[in-house]
Design a protein around this motif. Structure first.
Motif, short mmCIF file in Angstrom:
data_model
loop_
_atom_site.label_atom_id
_atom_site.label_comp_id
_atom_site.label_asym_id
_atom_site.label_seq_id
_atom_site.Cartn_x
_atom_site.Cartn_y
_atom_site.Cartn_z
N GLY A 17 2.83 23.06 30.57
CA GLY A 17 3.05 22.85 32.00
C GLY A 17 3.20 21.41 32.43
N THR A 18 3.02 20.47 31.50
CA THR A 18 3.17 19.05 31.82
C THR A 18 3.77 18.31 30.62
N LEU A 19 4.38 17.15 30.92
CA LEU A 19 4.90 16.33 29.83
C LEU A 19 3.77 15.77 28.98
N SER A 20 2.70 15.34 29.64
CA SER A 20 1.58 14.75 28.90
C SER A 20 0.89 15.80 28.03
N GLY A 21 0.77 17.04 28.55
CA GLY A 21 0.18 18.10 27.75
C GLY A 21 1.02 18.42 26.53
N PRO A 53 5.29 16.08 40.66
CA PRO A 53 4.38 14.93 40.49
C PRO A 53 3.29 15.17 39.45
N ARG A 54 2.75 16.39 39.39
CA ARG A 54 1.64 16.66 38.47
C ARG A 54 1.93 17.79 37.48
N SER A 55 3.12 18.31 37.51
CA SER A 55 3.43 19.42 36.61
C SER A 55 4.93 19.54 36.40
#
Length: 288
Positions: A17-21, A53-55
């Motif tokens: 669900g995120t780039l960082s994840g 922004p966050r996902s």
């Protein structure tokens, strides 16, 4: 042409669900994930992900592509399993996943014997409380307490792990059951069958502490902290502990052995499976 590595990064984004994840899952940096996603969208000339922004949110087409990406991943993993099955017999690295209580108190102490018999097999033993996916090659062989339902795997019941109530011989309230204080599992296992069994026995009596793993329960009960629910194969071999559950309801967990169908005839995998079965069946408190 679609690059499988780009698809793999897209799949990680969709699942986390995120780039960082996704970056943490694949063990690359954030910029690499972003670049791989952009490359896939450029190659297909479509937008697959809306970057919030966050996902990250998949577009309608992105969800459709995700279905194909999952199929591609399954096919790629299948190729890898077939290649592994073709390796030299009784050699290579085999990943075994088992619940922490069995990995720590049963399997690890038998590794030296396994090494003597199979010096060319590198056994990677992971103590994991959560499920692992054999289809995604997170393990080659797995041991579980819940009957698996993966259709691509072969399952076999190999033992039963019974539990009992134990206290130290010098426990202050040993002779007064109404004053027993209980060592239970923490919130991570609040809904587990073992926790329900133990709290049912406690029936409102004091809980002195909450711990995560049976290894910690063993240390606490040996220190005289209170009464613990331990697997009998652990409690019965400790001379400082006494079993005190004559009137308690019976509770046990089935032990299941699981291997992917593609690997079940691989000699090295068979050796690891036999190692697990022998360890369980050789213990009178675990054998069927």
């Amino acid at each position: 042409m679609v690059d499988w590595e780009d698809v793999r990064h897209f799949l990680a984004i969709a699942q986390s669900g995120t780039l960082s994840g996704a970056a943490r899952e694949i063990k690359v940096d954030h910029a690499t994930v972003s670049r791989r996603l952009a490359a896939l969208e450029t190659a297909l000339d479509v937008k697959l992900v809306d970057r919030m922004p966050r996902s990250c949110r998949l577009t309608v087409l992105g969800r459709q592509v995700l279905e194909r990406a999952v199929e591609m991943e399954a096919a790629a993993d299948g190729i890898a399993r077939l290649a592994k099955a073709a390796h030299a017999p009784l050699a290579g690295r085999i990943m075994l996943s088992a619940p922490p209580v069995l990995a720590t108190h049963l399997l690890t102490e038998r590794l030296a014997r396994f090494r003597e018999e199979y010096p060319n097999i590198r056994l990677s033993l992971s103590a994991e409380a959560h499920r692992v996916s054999l289809s995604r090659r997170e393990a080659d062989v797995a041991v579980r307490f819940i009957r698996p339902d993966e259709t691509s795997s072969v399952t076999r019941k190999i033992g039963v792990m019974a539990f009992g109530l134990y206290a130290h011989r010098s426990y202050a309230h040993l002779a007064t059951p109404e004053r027993w204080e209980f060592i239970t599992w923490d919130q991570a296992f609040a809904d587990s069958p073992a926790q329900s069994w133990l709290l049912g026995i406690a029936n409102g009596r004091s809980v002195v502490c909450e711990l995560t793993y049976s290894s910690e329960h063993l240390v606490a009960v040996r220190a005289g902290v209170g009464v613990a629910g331990l697997p009998c194969f652990i409690g019965e071999r400790d001379p400082d502990l006494v079993r005190i559950d004559e009137r308690a309801p019976y509770f046990a967990r089935d032990i299941w052995l699981l291997v992917h169908n593609d690997l079940r005839k691989t000699p090295a995998v068979r050796a690891v499976m036999d190692f697990v079965v022998d360890a369980v069946s050789g213990n009178p408190n675990l054998a069927l």
